[in-house]
Design a protein around this motif. Structure first.
Motif, PDB file in Angstrom:
ATOM      1  N   SER A 183      22.120  62.194  24.865  1.00  0.00           N
ATOM      2  CA  SER A 183      20.879  62.007  25.267  1.00  0.00           C
ATOM      3  C   SER A 183      20.302  61.533  26.414  1.00  0.00           C
ATOM      4  O   SER A 183      19.072  61.176  26.749  1.00  0.00           O
ATOM      5  N   ILE A 184      21.051  61.071  27.180  1.00  0.00           N
ATOM      6  CA  ILE A 184      20.898  59.915  28.350  1.00  0.00           C
ATOM      7  C   ILE A 184      19.980  60.758  29.352  1.00  0.00           C
ATOM      8  O   ILE A 184      20.654  62.009  29.932  1.00  0.00           O
ATOM      9  N   ARG A 185      18.958  60.277  29.839  1.00  0.00           N
ATOM     10  CA  ARG A 185      18.236  60.682  31.024  1.00  0.00           C
ATOM     11  C   ARG A 185      17.949  59.883  32.109  1.00  0.00           C
ATOM     12  O   ARG A 185      17.886  60.083  33.304  1.00  0.00           O
ATOM     13  N   LEU A 186      18.442  58.659  31.732  1.00  0.00           N
ATOM     14  CA  LEU A 186      18.172  57.779  32.851  1.00  0.00           C
ATOM     15  C   LEU A 186      19.362  56.589  32.647  1.00  0.00           C
ATOM     16  O   LEU A 186      19.464  56.103  31.602  1.00  0.00           O
ATOM     17  N   ILE A 187      20.027  56.049  33.544  1.00  0.00           N
ATOM     18  CA  ILE A 187      20.952  54.926  33.736  1.00  0.00           C
ATOM     19  C   ILE A 187      20.340  54.055  34.280  1.00  0.00           C
ATOM     20  O   ILE A 187      20.220  54.114  35.587  1.00  0.00           O
ATOM     21  N   THR A 188      20.312  52.765  33.779  1.00  0.00           N
ATOM     22  CA  THR A 188      19.856  51.557  34.435  1.00  0.00           C
ATOM     23  C   THR A 188      21.079  50.320  34.653  1.00  0.00           C
ATOM     24  O   THR A 188      21.718  50.491  33.924  1.00  0.00           O
ATOM     25  N   ILE A 189      20.862  49.720  35.601  1.00  0.00           N
ATOM     26  CA  ILE A 189      21.684  48.630  36.102  1.00  0.00           C
ATOM     27  C   ILE A 189      21.070  47.665  36.722  1.00  0.00           C
ATOM     28  O   ILE A 189      20.480  47.686  37.703  1.00  0.00           O
ATOM     29  N   THR A 190      21.196  46.191  36.235  1.00  0.00           N
ATOM     30  CA  THR A 190      20.471  45.014  36.871  1.00  0.00           C
ATOM     31  C   THR A 190      21.680  44.122  37.096  1.00  0.00           C
ATOM     32  O   THR A 190      21.434  42.946  37.644  1.00  0.00           O
ATOM     33  N   GLY A 191      22.813  44.157  36.667  1.00  0.00           N
ATOM     34  CA  GLY A 191      23.885  43.311  36.926  1.00  0.00           C
ATOM     35  C   GLY A 191      25.340  43.862  36.523  1.00  0.00           C
ATOM     36  O   GLY A 191      25.345  44.811  35.708  1.00  0.00           O
ATOM     37  N   GLY A 192      26.231  43.524  37.213  1.00  0.00           N
ATOM     38  CA  GLY A 192      27.746  44.155  36.756  1.00  0.00           C
ATOM     39  C   GLY A 192      28.019  45.258  37.645  1.00  0.00           C
ATOM     40  O   GLY A 192      29.082  45.687  37.211  1.00  0.00           O
ATOM     41  N   ALA A 193      27.335  45.697  38.517  1.00  0.00           N
ATOM     42  CA  ALA A 193      27.721  46.917  39.231  1.00  0.00           C
ATOM     43  C   ALA A 193      29.129  46.804  39.896  1.00  0.00           C
ATOM     44  O   ALA A 193      29.734  47.936  39.985  1.00  0.00           O
ATOM     45  N   SER A 194      29.473  45.416  40.221  1.00  0.00           N
ATOM     46  CA  SER A 194      30.698  45.371  41.093  1.00  0.00           C
ATOM     47  C   SER A 194      32.036  45.417  39.997  1.00  0.00           C
ATOM     48  O   SER A 194      32.886  45.606  40.645  1.00  0.00           O
ATOM     49  N   PHE A 195      31.746  45.517  38.644  1.00  0.00           N
ATOM     50  CA  PHE A 195      32.820  45.693  37.796  1.00  0.00           C
ATOM     51  C   PHE A 195      32.804  47.249  37.428  1.00  0.00           C
ATOM     52  O   PHE A 195      33.766  47.527  36.556  1.00  0.00           O
ATOM     53  N   LEU A 196      32.005  48.065  37.962  1.00  0.00           N
ATOM     54  CA  LEU A 196      32.128  49.582  37.516  1.00  0.00           C
ATOM     55  C   LEU A 196      32.575  50.521  38.501  1.00  0.00           C
ATOM     56  O   LEU A 196      32.618  50.284  39.708  1.00  0.00           O
ATOM     57  N   SER A 197      33.174  51.632  38.106  1.00  0.00           N
ATOM     58  CA  SER A 197      33.654  52.544  38.857  1.00  0.00           C
ATOM     59  C   SER A 197      33.463  53.702  38.262  1.00  0.00           C
ATOM     60  O   SER A 197      32.961  54.095  37.289  1.00  0.00           O
ATOM     61  N   ARG A 198      34.250  54.858  38.792  1.00  0.00           N
ATOM     62  CA  ARG A 198      34.178  56.208  38.218  1.00  0.00           C
ATOM     63  C   ARG A 198      34.526  56.195  36.831  1.00  0.00           C
ATOM     64  O   ARG A 198      34.118  57.157  35.966  1.00  0.00           O
ATOM     65  N   ALA A 199      35.342  55.370  36.485  1.00  0.00           N
ATOM     66  CA  ALA A 199      35.937  55.318  35.060  1.00  0.00           C
ATOM     67  C   ALA A 199      34.850  55.286  33.983  1.00  0.00           C
ATOM     68  O   ALA A 199      34.900  55.859  32.915  1.00  0.00           O
ATOM     69  N   THR A 200      33.716  54.562  34.548  1.00  0.00           N
ATOM     70  CA  THR A 200      32.502  54.263  33.453  1.00  0.00           C
ATOM     71  C   THR A 200      31.723  55.361  33.622  1.00  0.00           C
ATOM     72  O   THR A 200      31.102  56.055  32.579  1.00  0.00           O
ATOM     73  N   PHE A 201      31.359  55.983  34.735  1.00  0.00           N
ATOM     74  CA  PHE A 201      30.247  56.920  34.889  1.00  0.00           C
ATOM     75  C   PHE A 201      30.955  58.376  34.627  1.00  0.00           C
ATOM     76  O   PHE A 201      30.149  59.175  34.170  1.00  0.00           O
ATOM     77  N   GLN A 202      32.003  58.696  34.828  1.00  0.00           N
ATOM     78  CA  GLN A 202      32.610  60.085  34.602  1.00  0.00           C
ATOM     79  C   GLN A 202      32.567  60.607  33.214  1.00  0.00           C
ATOM     80  O   GLN A 202      31.616  61.783  33.142  1.00  0.00           O
ATOM     81  N   PRO A 203      32.886  59.952  32.047  1.00  0.00           N
ATOM     82  CA  PRO A 203      32.615  60.443  30.834  1.00  0.00           C
ATOM     83  C   PRO A 203      31.038  60.569  30.404  1.00  0.00           C
ATOM     84  O   PRO A 203      30.569  61.277  29.779  1.00  0.00           O
ATOM     85  N   LEU A 204      30.325  59.445  31.051  1.00  0.00           N
ATOM     86  CA  LEU A 204      28.998  59.472  30.622  1.00  0.00           C
ATOM     87  C   LEU A 204      28.045  60.633  31.267  1.00  0.00           C
ATOM     88  O   LEU A 204      27.509  61.404  30.461  1.00  0.00           O
ATOM     89  N   LEU A 205      28.588  61.062  32.621  1.00  0.00           N
ATOM     90  CA  LEU A 205      27.794  62.125  33.127  1.00  0.00           C
ATOM     91  C   LEU A 205      28.371  63.462  32.943  1.00  0.00           C
ATOM     92  O   LEU A 205      27.544  64.164  32.722  1.00  0.00           O
TER      93      LEU A 205
END
Length: 288
Positions: free
Chosen positions: A167-189
């Motif tokens: 159901s996701i239409r918008l992903i928001t981030i205000t902290g922690g981006a340095s800990f994220l990589s394709r491993a997080t985004f790939q399954p969500l997208l």
């Protein structure tokens, strides 16, 4: 603890940000607001207007949702869906009345506090964070419609999270981006029924380029807001400031008037399909 080394004068020189690890997964948010408030933490304040505008633009169909990455205690959800400012939250969680409550009393109080301030245009928010206590609190007081204490950098998502991600239409981030990589985004997208936009406030001490490159592979074009940067918080001391100045300089950015003046700064990155890249413009979304 932050990693340190000696500088040329033989004194300790900090090599990372000061950690606040003890405040991110407590049973309620009071320590978070007390400790970060002492250094003027402001990123959710800057994001509030932008995220509201994006949610109004993108969440049109029943069930459409926002996913807040590294959501902590649901602070972005509180500001998105309630008639509250970040300063209101600081005043609330540091008040003598709230300080005297047990966690159970505070949770009961917060359910009423947020319910009374709920906006008519409130939207569903899903939270994802590695901190189970923070997620549990945000769900208990009604800030998150769903919340998942999972680390997609180290383990695949659960079926429940993937079901929610549709159901996701918008992903928001205000902290922690340095800990994220394709491993997080790939399954969500891969799971979302409609390709979501990604709005991220990212510290200038690191690069967002690896994430932007991955998002490009999914058809999302990343635009960086260049009108100004956004204050994150004051430094905890001279060592942290020198770390930030060095890191920003290493990224090819100029710290003058920003990190050199005493604060971390973030930059806003917005990723969306190329066909939507000018509707509206990033300047319009950020306009005061």
């Amino acid at each position: 603890m932050a990693e340190v080394r000696e500088n040329d004068a033989g004194e300790p020189a900090q090599r990372t940000m000061t950690p606040f690890d003890d405040i991110y997964d407590q049973t309620d948010p009071r320590a978070f607001f007390r400790e970060l408030g002492a250094f003027g933490y402001r990123t959710p304040h800057h994001a509030q207007r932008v995220f509201r505008r994006l949610a109004a633009l993108l969440l049109r169909a029943p069930g459409d949702a926002v996913l807040d990455l590294c959501c902590s205690y649901g602070i972005n959800a509180a500001l998105l869906n309630h008639d509250l400012t970040l300063d209101d939250l600081y005043a609330h969680y540091t008040s003598p009345r709230v300080a005297a409550m047990t966690t159970e009393e505070l949770a009961e109080h917060d359910r009423s506090f947020f319910r009374a301030r709920r906006r008519r245009d409130a939207v569903p928010v899903i939270g994802l964070d590695i901190a189970p206590n923070a997620i549990a609190y945000a769900r208990a007081v009604g800030l998150l419609d769903d919340g998942y204490a999972e680390n997609l950098e180290t383990a695949p998502p659960t079926r429940d999270l993937l079901d929610a991600a549709r159901s996701i239409r918008l992903i928001t981030i205000t902290g922690g981006a340095s800990f994220l990589s394709r491993a997080t985004f790939q399954p969500l997208l891969d799971t979302a029924r409609t390709l979501p936009w990604v709005a991220a406030f990212v510290l200038r001490t690191g690069s967002y380029e690896p994430i932007a490159e991955h998002l490009a592979g999914h058809g999302l074009t990343t635009e960086t807001y260049t009108g100004h940067t956004f204050v994150q918080r004051r430094f905890t001391g001279a060592a942290e400031q020198q770390y930030a100045i060095d890191a920003v300089t290493a990224q090819g950015q100029d710290p003058e008037g920003k990190e050199s003046a005493g604060h971390f700064h973030t930059t806003l990155h917005l990723s969306r399909p190329a066909a939507d890249a000018s509707t509206p413009s990033l300047d319009e979304l950020v306009a005061r």
